[in-house]
Every structure is written in C-alpha cells, then in structure tokens.
Design a protein around this motif. Structure first.
Motif, mmCIF file in Angstrom:
data_model
loop_
_atom_site.group_PDB
_atom_site.id
_atom_site.type_symbol
_atom_site.label_atom_id
_atom_site.label_comp_id
_atom_site.label_asym_id
_atom_site.label_seq_id
_atom_site.Cartn_x
_atom_site.Cartn_y
_atom_site.Cartn_z
ATOM 1 N N LYS A 241 1.182 -1.338 0.179
ATOM 2 C CA LYS A 241 0.348 -0.134 -0.103
ATOM 3 C C LYS A 241 0.834 1.533 -0.113
ATOM 4 C CE LYS A 241 -3.300 -2.441 0.372
ATOM 5 N NZ LYS A 241 -3.587 -3.101 -0.611
ATOM 6 N N VAL A 242 0.673 1.896 -1.073
ATOM 7 C CA VAL A 242 2.004 2.665 -1.692
ATOM 8 C C VAL A 242 1.424 4.305 -0.894
ATOM 9 C CG1 VAL A 242 0.619 4.321 -3.444
ATOM 10 C CG2 VAL A 242 3.197 4.357 -3.556
ATOM 11 N N GLU A 243 0.378 4.286 -0.168
ATOM 12 C CA GLU A 243 0.307 5.600 1.077
ATOM 13 C C GLU A 243 -0.029 5.097 2.142
ATOM 14 O OE1 GLU A 243 -2.222 3.369 -0.757
ATOM 15 O OE2 GLU A 243 -3.177 5.023 -2.360
ATOM 16 N N THR A 244 1.239 4.320 2.756
ATOM 17 C CA THR A 244 1.103 3.890 4.103
ATOM 18 C C THR A 244 3.082 4.440 3.563
ATOM 19 O OG1 THR A 244 2.523 1.549 3.963
ATOM 20 C CG2 THR A 244 0.075 2.127 3.906
ATOM 21 N N PRO A 245 3.401 4.684 5.719
ATOM 22 C CA PRO A 245 5.112 5.281 5.543
ATOM 23 C C PRO A 245 6.048 4.122 4.941
ATOM 24 C CG PRO A 245 3.328 5.837 7.592
ATOM 25 C CD PRO A 245 2.815 4.847 6.545
ATOM 26 N N ARG A 246 5.672 3.008 4.899
ATOM 27 C CA ARG A 246 6.501 1.701 4.410
ATOM 28 C C ARG A 246 6.564 1.190 3.160
ATOM 29 N NH1 ARG A 246 8.299 -3.648 6.972
ATOM 30 N NH2 ARG A 246 8.649 -1.691 9.259
ATOM 31 N N GLY A 247 5.142 1.550 2.643
ATOM 32 C CA GLY A 247 4.706 1.862 1.451
ATOM 33 C C GLY A 247 6.197 2.940 0.435
ATOM 34 N N GLN A 248 5.594 4.215 1.258
ATOM 35 C CA GLN A 248 6.709 5.533 0.669
ATOM 36 C C GLN A 248 8.267 4.848 0.587
ATOM 37 O OE1 GLN A 248 4.553 9.352 1.765
ATOM 38 N NE2 GLN A 248 2.622 8.278 2.109
ATOM 39 N N THR A 249 8.383 4.385 1.680
ATOM 40 C CA THR A 249 9.772 4.645 1.914
ATOM 41 C C THR A 249 10.503 3.831 0.683
ATOM 42 O OG1 THR A 249 9.783 5.166 4.255
ATOM 43 C CG2 THR A 249 11.647 3.670 3.334
ATOM 44 N N VAL A 250 10.032 2.383 1.293
ATOM 45 C CA VAL A 250 10.152 1.569 0.217
ATOM 46 C C VAL A 250 10.186 1.724 -1.711
ATOM 47 C CG1 VAL A 250 9.448 -0.944 -2.047
ATOM 48 C CG2 VAL A 250 9.452 -0.942 1.210
ATOM 49 N N LEU A 251 9.139 2.766 -2.276
ATOM 50 C CA LEU A 251 8.995 3.385 -3.772
ATOM 51 C C LEU A 251 10.407 4.449 -3.816
ATOM 52 C CD1 LEU A 251 7.027 4.068 -6.054
ATOM 53 C CD2 LEU A 251 5.880 5.734 -4.351
ATOM 54 N N SER A 252 10.046 4.925 -2.454
ATOM 55 C CA SER A 252 11.815 6.322 -2.457
ATOM 56 C C SER A 252 12.793 5.439 -2.901
ATOM 57 C CB SER A 252 11.837 6.789 -1.245
ATOM 58 O OG SER A 252 12.758 7.689 -1.679
ATOM 59 N N GLU A 253 13.119 4.488 -2.227
ATOM 60 C CA GLU A 253 14.448 3.360 -2.788
ATOM 61 C C GLU A 253 14.332 3.174 -4.135
ATOM 62 O OE1 GLU A 253 16.523 2.660 -0.453
ATOM 63 O OE2 GLU A 253 16.635 3.205 1.831
ATOM 64 N N LEU A 254 13.374 2.308 -4.273
ATOM 65 C CA LEU A 254 13.141 1.762 -5.455
ATOM 66 C C LEU A 254 14.144 2.881 -6.737
ATOM 67 C CD1 LEU A 254 9.889 0.010 -5.479
ATOM 68 C CD2 LEU A 254 12.394 -0.977 -6.391
ATOM 69 N N ILE A 255 12.882 3.861 -6.319
ATOM 70 C CA ILE A 255 12.893 5.400 -7.731
ATOM 71 C C ILE A 255 14.887 5.260 -7.812
ATOM 72 C CG2 ILE A 255 12.838 8.099 -7.703
ATOM 73 C CD1 ILE A 255 9.501 7.422 -6.670
ATOM 74 N N ASP A 256 15.619 5.665 -6.159
ATOM 75 C CA ASP A 256 17.004 6.069 -6.040
ATOM 76 C C ASP A 256 17.325 4.508 -7.631
ATOM 77 O OD1 ASP A 256 16.485 8.071 -4.930
ATOM 78 O OD2 ASP A 256 16.807 7.236 -2.935
ATOM 79 N N ILE A 257 17.523 3.594 -6.917
ATOM 80 C CA ILE A 257 17.601 2.343 -7.501
ATOM 81 C C ILE A 257 17.722 2.420 -8.993
ATOM 82 C CG2 ILE A 257 17.588 -0.515 -7.365
ATOM 83 C CD1 ILE A 257 16.701 -0.204 -4.986
ATOM 84 N N PHE A 258 16.726 2.808 -9.598
ATOM 85 C CA PHE A 258 16.414 2.812 -10.738
ATOM 86 C C PHE A 258 16.765 4.142 -11.164
ATOM 87 C CE2 PHE A 258 12.027 1.307 -10.375
ATOM 88 C CZ PHE A 258 12.572 -0.576 -10.151
ATOM 89 N N ASP A 259 17.202 5.194 -10.420
ATOM 90 C CA ASP A 259 18.327 6.096 -10.819
ATOM 91 C C ASP A 259 19.674 5.473 -10.883
ATOM 92 O OD1 ASP A 259 18.526 8.681 -11.546
ATOM 93 O OD2 ASP A 259 17.621 9.771 -9.571
ATOM 94 N N THR A 260 20.090 5.168 -10.160
ATOM 95 C CA THR A 260 21.714 4.454 -9.840
ATOM 96 C C THR A 260 21.782 3.882 -11.068
ATOM 97 O OG1 THR A 260 21.873 4.946 -7.256
ATOM 98 C CG2 THR A 260 23.328 3.031 -8.810
ATOM 99 N N TYR A 261 20.969 2.620 -11.809
ATOM 100 C CA TYR A 261 20.843 1.851 -13.189
ATOM 101 C C TYR A 261 20.465 2.575 -14.201
ATOM 102 C CZ TYR A 261 22.683 -1.210 -9.403
ATOM 103 O OH TYR A 261 23.785 -1.349 -8.204
ATOM 104 N N GLN A 262 20.277 3.083 -13.992
ATOM 105 C CA GLN A 262 20.022 3.809 -15.752
ATOM 106 C C GLN A 262 18.382 3.673 -15.905
ATOM 107 O OE1 GLN A 262 23.566 4.379 -17.293
ATOM 108 N NE2 GLN A 262 24.009 6.857 -17.170
ATOM 109 N N MET A 263 17.461 3.294 -15.062
ATOM 110 C CA MET A 263 16.347 2.523 -15.434
ATOM 111 C C MET A 263 15.345 3.622 -15.958
ATOM 112 S SD MET A 263 17.253 -1.172 -13.223
ATOM 113 C CE MET A 263 15.449 -2.050 -13.906
ATOM 114 N N ASP A 264 15.717 4.473 -16.481
ATOM 115 C CA ASP A 264 14.873 5.989 -16.669
ATOM 116 C C ASP A 264 13.718 5.240 -16.858
ATOM 117 O OD1 ASP A 264 16.837 7.619 -16.343
ATOM 118 O OD2 ASP A 264 17.028 7.205 -18.301
ATOM 119 N N GLU A 265 12.706 4.426 -17.336
ATOM 120 C CA GLU A 265 11.576 4.456 -17.690
ATOM 121 C C GLU A 265 10.837 3.919 -16.205
ATOM 122 O OE1 GLU A 265 8.685 0.581 -20.148
ATOM 123 O OE2 GLU A 265 10.732 0.902 -19.814
ATOM 124 N N PHE A 266 11.522 2.984 -16.233
ATOM 125 C CA PHE A 266 10.681 2.472 -13.797
ATOM 126 C C PHE A 266 11.193 3.502 -13.413
ATOM 127 C CE2 PHE A 266 12.286 -0.928 -16.374
ATOM 128 C CZ PHE A 266 10.923 -1.507 -16.185
#
Length: 430
Positions: A241-266
């Motif tokens: 559930k992306v509205e929860t604090p855990r979901g938002q933290t995981v979403l943030s981490e995933l965005i950073d991972i995709f940024d690091t590995y230049q997976m721009d689409e995701f």
C-alpha cells in the motif's frame, strides 16, 4: 524573558529524558572538534544532532527509543564510525593514526557482540572457501595441518545464537540477513520473491533502520529477472500500500535504485506515481521528490556556496557569470572521469570563446589526489572532500560520476547530457 525561561526549561527536560547516550572517545592527537550523529532510514543517513569535543570525547543524548544502525561522522577529516543501538548506552573508542581512524573498540555489550559476529561471518564467507581449497595440500598430522583443520572446524560451526530478548536488533539483523541475503549455494535456502514481499510487508520498524531494505529490494528485483520489472514492482507496492509510511519508503528506495542504474523508464514511472499521491508524504519520499525536482529540465539549478574554489574569485555558483555553464560532478578516482574529462579539456578554449564556463564539483576524499588532478584542469574546481557525504549529492540527486548539467545564463537547467560526447555535441564541438 518569561518565554526564554520556559523554552530553557523545556530543553533541559528534553535532555534529561534521553533514552540512551552515545559516547565516542578518541586519542588526544585527533584534530576534529565537530561530530555529527546519524540514524538510518532505508539507505539514507538522517542527521540527529551535532556535538563538539570535550577532552576528545563526544557525548550525544538520544531522546527516544531507537533500535538500528547509527553513525558518528567527523566532517573535518571525513572519518566515520558505525555501530548499532539497542536503546542502551553506547560506548566507542577510536584508535587514531595520522588523523584517520585506524581501529575501533566497542566497549558496550551490544556492539562488542555485533562486531564479533560480523567478523565471524566475514571470515566464514571470505576465508573458509580458501582454507577448504588448500586443505588437501597439507597432511592433518602436521602442525599447520592441525591448525588448518581446527580453523575450518571453527568457521564451519554454526554461529552462536543470540538471545532475542536481550539483543533484539542483533537477532533481527542476523536472522534476516542469513535468510534473505547470505550467499548460500544451497538450493533449498533460495528465497523466492513472495518470501521477500511477505517479509517487507510484515516486518517491524527495525527494517527501515537495519540497512537491509535496499539490498532486499535489489534481491527482489533480481529474483524476477529483467523480463517483468514493472509487474514485480507493482505487485510489491500493491501489497505494501503505497500510501503507508512503509510503502512510501520502499517507493523512494526503488526510485533511487532505478536512478542509479539508469533505468529511466521505471524511474519516471514510479516518480510520477509518487508525485500523484494525495496522502501525507513521509520525510523519506519527500526528500526524493525534492532532489529530483531540483534537477528537472527547466528547473532553476539550486545555488551552491563554494568551499575552496580554484580558478575563480566567485563565492558561489550563481556568482559565476556566463552565457552557459557546464556543471560536472566527478572524482579523481573515477575511471569514467579519467577517460571523459580530458576530452572536455581538449575543447575548453573553444568553450571559453563562446562564454561557456565549466564548474567541476568533486566527490573526492583525498586532498592530494584531488589537488594533483585539478592541476591539469583550468576550469573552476571545488570540493568538500567528503566523497558521497558531500552536501551536493542529495541537493542535485547525484548517483554516479561523472554527472553533467548544462545551465543557461539564468542558471536554468537546459540539458542533462549522459556523457562528455553529448556535452560536446550540444555545443557543436564534436
């Protein structure tokens, strides 16, 4: 005056209610005075407080319950010491040599135990395979053979169990690292993606402070292969559930991972999801949104106050006047920088003739290495000598070196080249 007295009383009460203290001692020849205490949220260090040395001792009072990874960072020398908290007093002693940490002695029970267990685990993973490989070359009845046999037996033995009641964080960290992240070749111990989803969903608050979250997400993404990354992420976020604090933290981490590995689409897909959330945003996701907003095409590049600039009298980035600016984040130890920056140097005079300024902000930590390298670079150079702890890493959302930005005369971002070739092509110099 009454308000001042009330505030003073509140601050005094706050300090007296500290749940535990963190004490760090260093030898008298350590030159640093300031030290910063951090906690951890996912993969991000969170500043708690700053203290100054008293007789080469730093004492931090932590006001609430906290179990997880902590760090004390010395910005003057770019030294850091890591430890854990189990909501009890922490005591660390540093052995200093040439103003660098040579060794760390953990004096409290929890960190002493954690240190021994970490050392044992590292030896088991790194040394045991080598010892097993050379064992066949030595007879068991020789002195070395006996010692080798004994060491293999000791390392092969199961790790000593930890009482979860007395050491809840150590138990949590060790058991879940062993289950999800250890490099076991046993097929029976292979974890499937659903196991990781269940853990991320049901784990307690120690997940965010354990340093396990980002490696777990990497393991989860790798377990699904590259065929359906979006489907795997959607399944995870739907469960959390992306509205929860855990979901938002995981979403943030995933965005950073995709940024690091230049997976721009995701990255763009899930950054868009984050921007569209209508709920209250937690601090972790808010910081990701802000750092990404800072570097969008068309955004005003945030100003930066220079620390010790070379080849300029300007006090800040905005003080540098030019029709356009090329901003480079780099390091003297970066192999890609080593190959790319000389190509920019070849065209530097052409850039200057077009009133284009180059500003290079370094992520170095070694002053000698940095100084030697910039001697060949005539453009504006500056560094904090804090590596990836540099303030501009978060401000400008830097995940790799070199990273380039092109600004117009008003410091608006007009291009974000991937490589030096793209920079030169933009200015028709290739």
């Amino acid at each position: 005056m009454k308000k001042v007295y009330i505030l003073s009383a509140v601050l005094t009460a706050f300090s007296l209610q500290a749940q535990f203290t963190v004490t760090v001692q260093a030898s008298a020849d350590f030159k640093d005075q300031d030290a910063i205490l951090y906690t951890l949220n996912g993969s991000k260090d969170i500043i708690v407080t700053k203290e100054q040395s008293k007789n080469n001792t730093w004492t931090f009072k932590y006001p609430s319950n906290y179990m997880g990874m902590m760090k004390v960072y010395f910005p003057g020398s770019n030294n850091a010491v890591n430890f854990i908290s189990e909501n009890k007093n922490i005591s660390v002693k540093l052995d200093i040599q040439n103003n660098k940490i040579k060794d760390v002695f953990y004096l409290d029970e929890a960190n002493e135990l954690m240190s021994k267990q970490q050392e044992g685990s590292q030896k088991k993973e790194l040394i045991l395979p080598a010892l097993t490989q050379i064992k066949e070359y030595y007879k068991d009845n020789t002195e070395f053979g006996k010692a080798l046999h004994a060491e293999i037996g000791r390392l092969t033995g199961t790790s000593s169990s930890v009482d979860a009641a007395n050491h809840p964080f150590i138990s949590y960290y060790n058991s879940n690292y062993s289950k999800f992240l250890s490099n076991s070749s046993d097929p029976a111990k292979k974890v499937n993606p659903d196991d990781i989803i269940n853990f991320l969903d049901k784990s307690n608050d120690m997940l965010e402070s354990s340093s396990l979250l980002q490696p777990l997400l990497m393991s989860y993404l790798n377990s699904g292969g590259n065929t359906n990354v979006g489907g795997s992420v959607d399944k995870l976020l739907d469960r959390l559930k992306v509205e929860t604090p855990r979901g938002q933290t995981v979403l943030s981490e995933l965005i950073d991972i995709f940024d690091t590995y230049q997976m721009d689409e995701f990255k763009n897909k899930y950054l868009g999801l984050a921007k569209d959330l209508k709920c209250t945003i937690n601090d972790r996701l808010a910081s990701t949104l802000k750092s990404n907003a800072n570097v969008q095409i068309g955004a005003a590049f945030p100003n930066y106050k220079f620390q010790a600039p070379v080849n300029t009298n300007a006090k800040s980035l905005y003080d540098v006047k030019a029709d356009k600016k090329i901003i480079i984040f780099w390091s003297s130890t970066c192999s890609h920088c080593e190959s790319e920056l000389p190509k920019l140097l070849e065209k530097y005079n052409d850039l200057k003739s077009k009133n284009i300024q180059v500003v290079a902000l370094s992520l170095d930590v070694d002053k000698n290495s940095y100084s030697t390298k910039i001697a060949a670079f005539p453009w504006i150079n500056d560094t904090e000598l804090r590596g990836w702890k540099s303030t501009y890493v978060d401000t400008y959302n830097i995940h790799a070196t070199p990273t380039y930005f092109i600004l117009d005369a008003n410091n608006k971002i007009i291009n974000k080249p991937d490589h030096v070739g793209d920079v030169l092509e933009y200015f028709k110099l290739k």
